[in-house]
Motif scaffolding. Structure first.
Motif, mmCIF file in Angstrom:
data_model
loop_
_atom_site.group_PDB
_atom_site.id
_atom_site.type_symbol
_atom_site.label_atom_id
_atom_site.label_comp_id
_atom_site.label_asym_id
_atom_site.label_seq_id
_atom_site.Cartn_x
_atom_site.Cartn_y
_atom_site.Cartn_z
ATOM 1 N N VAL A 1 -5.319 -72.021 -35.774
ATOM 2 C CA VAL A 1 -4.275 -72.543 -34.891
ATOM 3 C C VAL A 1 -2.893 -72.280 -35.488
ATOM 4 N N MET A 2 -2.773 -72.403 -36.807
ATOM 5 C CA MET A 2 -1.501 -72.147 -37.482
ATOM 6 C C MET A 2 -1.010 -70.722 -37.212
ATOM 7 N N VAL A 3 -1.882 -69.754 -37.344
ATOM 8 C CA VAL A 3 -1.506 -68.365 -37.104
ATOM 9 C C VAL A 3 -1.084 -68.177 -35.646
ATOM 10 N N SER A 4 -1.816 -68.782 -34.732
ATOM 11 C CA SER A 4 -1.498 -68.655 -33.303
ATOM 12 C C SER A 4 -0.132 -69.244 -32.983
ATOM 13 N N MET A 5 0.161 -70.436 -33.507
ATOM 14 C CA MET A 5 1.439 -71.079 -33.213
ATOM 15 C C MET A 5 2.602 -70.357 -33.894
ATOM 16 N N ALA A 6 2.369 -69.828 -35.100
ATOM 17 C CA ALA A 6 3.411 -69.043 -35.763
ATOM 18 C C ALA A 6 3.710 -67.777 -34.965
ATOM 19 N N ALA A 7 2.670 -67.161 -34.422
ATOM 20 C CA ALA A 7 2.868 -65.967 -33.593
ATOM 21 C C ALA A 7 3.666 -66.306 -32.342
ATOM 22 N N TYR A 8 3.348 -67.438 -31.722
ATOM 23 C CA TYR A 8 4.083 -67.844 -30.518
ATOM 24 C C TYR A 8 5.556 -68.102 -30.839
ATOM 25 N N GLY A 9 5.825 -68.791 -31.935
ATOM 26 C CA GLY A 9 7.212 -69.032 -32.331
ATOM 27 C C GLY A 9 7.963 -67.750 -32.638
ATOM 28 N N ALA A 10 7.292 -66.812 -33.311
ATOM 29 C CA ALA A 10 7.946 -65.552 -33.678
ATOM 30 C C ALA A 10 8.307 -64.732 -32.452
ATOM 31 N N VAL A 11 7.391 -64.643 -31.485
ATOM 32 C CA VAL A 11 7.687 -63.820 -30.304
ATOM 33 C C VAL A 11 8.723 -64.497 -29.408
ATOM 34 N N THR A 12 8.742 -65.828 -29.394
ATOM 35 C CA THR A 12 9.787 -66.527 -28.651
ATOM 36 C C THR A 12 11.157 -66.205 -29.240
ATOM 37 N N ALA A 13 11.214 -66.161 -30.574
ATOM 38 C CA ALA A 13 12.480 -65.842 -31.249
ATOM 39 C C ALA A 13 12.933 -64.419 -30.950
ATOM 40 N N THR A 14 12.053 -63.458 -31.141
ATOM 41 C CA THR A 14 12.467 -62.064 -30.966
ATOM 42 C C THR A 14 12.784 -61.752 -29.502
ATOM 43 N N THR A 15 12.037 -62.352 -28.584
ATOM 44 C CA THR A 15 12.321 -62.131 -27.166
ATOM 45 C C THR A 15 13.695 -62.662 -26.796
ATOM 46 N N GLY A 16 14.001 -63.890 -27.218
ATOM 47 C CA GLY A 16 15.272 -64.507 -26.851
ATOM 48 C C GLY A 16 16.474 -63.827 -27.468
ATOM 49 N N ALA B 1 16.234 -54.139 -17.673
ATOM 50 C CA ALA B 1 15.713 -53.776 -16.358
ATOM 51 C C ALA B 1 16.287 -54.681 -15.270
ATOM 52 N N PHE B 2 16.357 -55.994 -15.532
ATOM 53 C CA PHE B 2 16.826 -56.930 -14.505
ATOM 54 C C PHE B 2 18.348 -57.073 -14.490
ATOM 55 N N ARG B 3 18.983 -57.010 -15.661
ATOM 56 C CA ARG B 3 20.448 -57.105 -15.766
ATOM 57 C C ARG B 3 20.986 -58.329 -15.031
ATOM 58 N N SER B 4 20.404 -59.468 -15.344
ATOM 59 C CA SER B 4 20.820 -60.726 -14.720
ATOM 60 C C SER B 4 20.990 -61.775 -15.805
ATOM 61 N N ASP B 5 21.856 -62.755 -15.548
ATOM 62 C CA ASP B 5 22.027 -63.839 -16.506
ATOM 63 C C ASP B 5 20.751 -64.633 -16.700
ATOM 64 N N ASN B 6 19.851 -64.561 -15.729
ATOM 65 C CA ASN B 6 18.587 -65.298 -15.806
ATOM 66 C C ASN B 6 17.468 -64.500 -16.453
ATOM 67 N N SER B 7 17.747 -63.251 -16.834
ATOM 68 C CA SER B 7 16.667 -62.387 -17.308
ATOM 69 C C SER B 7 16.064 -62.862 -18.631
ATOM 70 N N GLY C 1 9.913 -67.114 -20.012
ATOM 71 C CA GLY C 1 8.901 -67.744 -19.180
ATOM 72 C C GLY C 1 7.620 -66.938 -19.106
ATOM 73 N N LEU C 2 7.762 -65.631 -19.018
ATOM 74 C CA LEU C 2 6.582 -64.767 -18.992
ATOM 75 C C LEU C 2 5.799 -64.833 -20.301
ATOM 76 N N ILE C 3 6.511 -65.112 -21.416
ATOM 77 C CA ILE C 3 5.834 -65.246 -22.708
ATOM 78 C C ILE C 3 4.812 -66.377 -22.658
ATOM 79 N N VAL C 4 5.156 -67.492 -22.004
ATOM 80 C CA VAL C 4 4.231 -68.625 -21.898
ATOM 81 C C VAL C 4 2.970 -68.212 -21.140
ATOM 82 N N ILE C 5 3.148 -67.501 -20.035
ATOM 83 C CA ILE C 5 1.991 -67.037 -19.262
ATOM 84 C C ILE C 5 1.151 -66.068 -20.085
ATOM 85 N N MET C 6 1.818 -65.139 -20.757
ATOM 86 C CA MET C 6 1.092 -64.175 -21.579
ATOM 87 C C MET C 6 0.377 -64.846 -22.747
ATOM 88 N N ALA C 7 0.940 -65.953 -23.258
ATOM 89 C CA ALA C 7 0.293 -66.668 -24.359
ATOM 90 C C ALA C 7 -1.023 -67.293 -23.903
#
Length: 266
Positions: free
Chosen positions: A72-87, A173-179, A185-191
């Motif tokens: 679980v530790m590895v999974s949650m660390a991976a989720y935190g890391a991808v959230t950081a790099t995506t944002g 691709a989207f070029r929007s303030d909401n992108s 949000g898609l990261i959560v679904i992909m997780a």
């Protein structure tokens, strides 16, 4: 005063904005700005750490060469890391296309240098949740071999670079303030589909194997599990590797297309 005196190429050999010192200075300022964003740091650091404490604390059942707590530790660390790099990387694309990008266009900092700097910054931020969650795991009973700890941490951190490319791709691709919100949000679904939050089985697992987070998370946990999932199925090593490579090429192609499309509009 002559033109020779004013020319940066006659002194340092490069324009001031392209010097390593100037880029490092800008990166340091931006890093402090990222650290002051409390909402972002909560989702990047606080939420994954909290989820590990809730779902992984005290789980001593075996999971390959480690225990469930480390899984679980590895999974949650991976989720935190991808959230950081995506944002962080995604915000770079938004800055590039909005008013801040026009300000940067007045400096000698090239677009690709700016995006490379932002990607590097994203990797620095990604190291924070990985370090914190691994420290909590070490202090609360997560156990595994030395190679489990070293290899999984390295893959979690280095592999999150894929999602820096993903963040750039979506936001260019989207070029929007909401992108950035869309990408996060898609990261959560992909997780969920990627077997990060809860073990999947059957058709959902078969579909999940083709999603971006599946290969990354499976590769990070491979030192522990040797490819075995909690539901008893097995993934050969080539499967997560092929998944990561394929999605890296897809996201890179989309990001380059988005960058060129933006340049054509200028």
């Amino acid at each position: 005063m002559t033109a020779t005196t004013l020319s940066p190429s006659r002194t340092t050999g490069r324009a001031p904005g392209r010097s390593p010192a100037a880029i490092a200075g800008y990166a340091a300022l931006d890093l402090r700005r990222q650290a002051r964003d409390r909402v972002q740091m909560f989702f990047v650091v606080g939420l994954p750490a909290f989820m590990f404490v809730v779902f992984g604390l005290g789980s001593d059942e075996p999971a390959g060469s480690a225990n469930v707590a480390m899984y679980v530790m590895v999974s949650m660390a991976a989720y935190g890391a991808v959230t950081a790099t995506t944002g962080v990387a995604g915000s770079a694309a938004i800055e590039r296309t909005n008013g801040w990008g026009r300000q940067l266009a007045l400096t000698p900092l090239r677009p690709l240098s700016f995006l490379a700097m932002k990607t590097g910054l994203a990797m620095v931020v990604a190291a924070v949740p990985v370090t914190l969650i691994y420290a909590i795991g070490a202090a609360t009973g997560a156990s595994g071999t030395t190679s489990d700890w070293v290899l999984s941490a390295t893959i979690v951190w280095a592999g999150s670079a894929l999602f820096a490319v993903y963040g750039l791709a979506v936001c260019l691709a989207f070029r929007s303030d909401n992108s950035v919100g869309i990408a996060s949000g898609l990261i959560v679904i992909m997780a969920f589909l990627g077997n990060v939050f809860t073990p999947m089985s059957g058709l959902i697992l078969d579909i999940g194997r083709f999603t971006p987070l599946y290969g990354y998370a499976a590769l990070a946990r491979y030192p522990l599990t040797d490819g075995w999932t909690p539901t008893g199925t097995h993934d050969p090593l080539w499967l997560p590797v092929a998944n990561v490579l394929a999605w890296t090429m897809i996201f890179a192609a989309v990001a380059l297309w988005g960058l060129r499309r933006g340049q054509e509009r200028v």
